[in-house]
Enzyme design. Structure first.
Site, mmCIF file in Angstrom:
data_model
loop_
_atom_site.group_PDB
_atom_site.id
_atom_site.type_symbol
_atom_site.label_atom_id
_atom_site.label_comp_id
_atom_site.label_asym_id
_atom_site.label_seq_id
_atom_site.Cartn_x
_atom_site.Cartn_y
_atom_site.Cartn_z
ATOM 1 N N TYR A 236 1.079 8.754 1.923
ATOM 2 C CA TYR A 236 1.220 7.685 2.907
ATOM 3 C C TYR A 236 0.065 6.715 2.783
ATOM 4 O O TYR A 236 -0.944 6.985 2.124
ATOM 5 C CB TYR A 236 1.311 8.258 4.333
ATOM 6 C CG TYR A 236 -0.002 8.764 4.892
ATOM 7 C CD1 TYR A 236 -0.871 7.916 5.574
ATOM 8 C CD2 TYR A 236 -0.382 10.097 4.752
ATOM 9 C CE1 TYR A 236 -2.076 8.376 6.095
ATOM 10 C CE2 TYR A 236 -1.583 10.568 5.269
ATOM 11 C CZ TYR A 236 -2.432 9.698 5.934
ATOM 12 O OH TYR A 236 -3.626 10.155 6.437
ATOM 13 N N CYS A 237 0.215 5.561 3.429
ATOM 14 C CA CYS A 237 -0.850 4.551 3.437
ATOM 15 C C CYS A 237 -0.681 3.745 4.723
ATOM 16 O O CYS A 237 -0.609 4.328 5.795
ATOM 17 C CB CYS A 237 -0.784 3.674 2.182
ATOM 18 S SG CYS A 237 0.849 2.958 1.847
ATOM 19 N N GLY A 238 -0.614 2.419 4.620
ATOM 20 C CA GLY A 238 -0.367 1.612 5.806
ATOM 21 C C GLY A 238 1.101 1.309 5.993
ATOM 22 O O GLY A 238 1.617 1.374 7.097
ATOM 23 N N GLY A 240 3.519 2.208 3.149
ATOM 24 C CA GLY A 240 4.290 2.859 2.098
ATOM 25 C C GLY A 240 4.252 2.173 0.752
ATOM 26 O O GLY A 240 5.055 2.497 -0.129
ATOM 27 N N SER A 264 4.526 5.089 7.338
ATOM 28 C CA SER A 264 3.077 5.306 7.239
ATOM 29 C C SER A 264 2.328 4.978 8.532
ATOM 30 O O SER A 264 2.863 5.113 9.627
ATOM 31 C CB SER A 264 2.525 4.528 6.045
ATOM 32 O OG SER A 264 2.813 5.207 4.836
#
Length: 280
Positions: A236-238, A240, A264
């Protein structure tokens, strides 16, 4: 077809029947309040792109317009229809690139895998490598002949909030936060609440790329992802995007049970009931 190809591979095959090349660039634009926002990369595409390449717009055609989340995943049917409009059909081969660190291209590559299409690759180094190696650019827009891409969804390639909640207490699942260390630790928060999902390890997507914009050798990527291939991994990130680059790297390393939490932290941090932890 390998999931990562170099510029020479592409240059030798440009113009072949059934080969679809797509520019997936998204740009960051400054706002009046000193922040930034994402906008379509179509202007960069118009200024110069790989000859014959079309433009895949992640900010519009390849996202769900009804969602409040940026880059929300559309339905498999809507995504396949949009890709079909770009000339991608069941028998196509597809090469994806962008002007940055290949994360935008990796996101489209991951969504193609999600709908059951495996004949796609990311151009290693993207447009930067193409230009650096002396290949020509074109300013001629491309209008593709529509094709039919049949959705054959693989739901396990995209994780939702409930699965991530369950993963926190599941030793058989590894959560990978792909944001920079400062955002992972909470020192430089990106959203309203700082930190990372409890139990996640930090493998920044930026670190996957070398100084030329290409992915690092597999031995280095393996060392950066100390994960048992038998475990399920959720990146995950901010929103995707960066996480899709790690998903590409893990797939190249032979991991077969990888998912991207596409919503995310933009979804996770919005609900105070979703736990976060700070520190490294």
């Amino acid at each position: 077809m390998d999931c990562l190809v170099d510029t020479n591979w592409l240059a030798e095959r440009l113009g072949e029947p059934g080969l679809v090349v797509l520019d997936c660039t998204v740009q960051f634009e400054s706002t009046t309040d000193g922040g930034t926002r994402v906008v379509s990369g179509r202007s960069e595409y118009t200024a110069g792109h790989i000859p014959g390449a079309g433009f895949a717009d992640l900010t519009r055609d390849l996202s769900d317009p009804a969602s409040e989340l940026t880059f929300a995943v559309p339905t498999p049917q809507a995504f396949c229809a949009a890709m079909g409009g770009l000339g991608v059909g069941d028998a196509s081969r597809v090469v994806l690139y962008d002007t940055s660190i290949s994360a935008w291209a990796a996101r489209v590559w991951w969504m193609l895998r999600w709908v059951g299409f495996d004949r796609a690759a990311v151009l290693d180094g993207g447009l930067r490598a193409w230009v650096a190696e002396g290949h020509e650019l074109s300013a001629v827009p491309v209008v593709a002949s529509p094709s039919v891409l049949t959705p054959r969804p693989r739901p396990g390639l995209i994780a939702d909030r409930d699965e991530v909640h369950a993963a926190i207490a599941d030793d058989g699942v590894v959560l990978v936060d792909t944001l920079p260390p400062g955002q992972f630790s909470g020192a430089t928060p990106m959203y309203s609440r700082p930190g990372h999902i409890p139990g996640a390890i930090n493998v920044p997507a930026l670190d996957l790329i070398d100084e030329t914009g290409r992915y690092r050798p597999l031995t280095e990527l393996a060392a950066m992802h100390p994960i048992d291939p038998g475990h399920r991994t959720i990146a995950y990130c901010g929103g995707g995007i960066a996480a899709s680059s790690n998903a590409l790297a893990l797939t190249r390393l032979g991991h077969s049970n990888v998912a991207v939490y596409t919503a995310s932290l933009q979804e996770w941090t919005a609900d105070p009931g979703n736990p976060l932890t700070t520190g490294s």
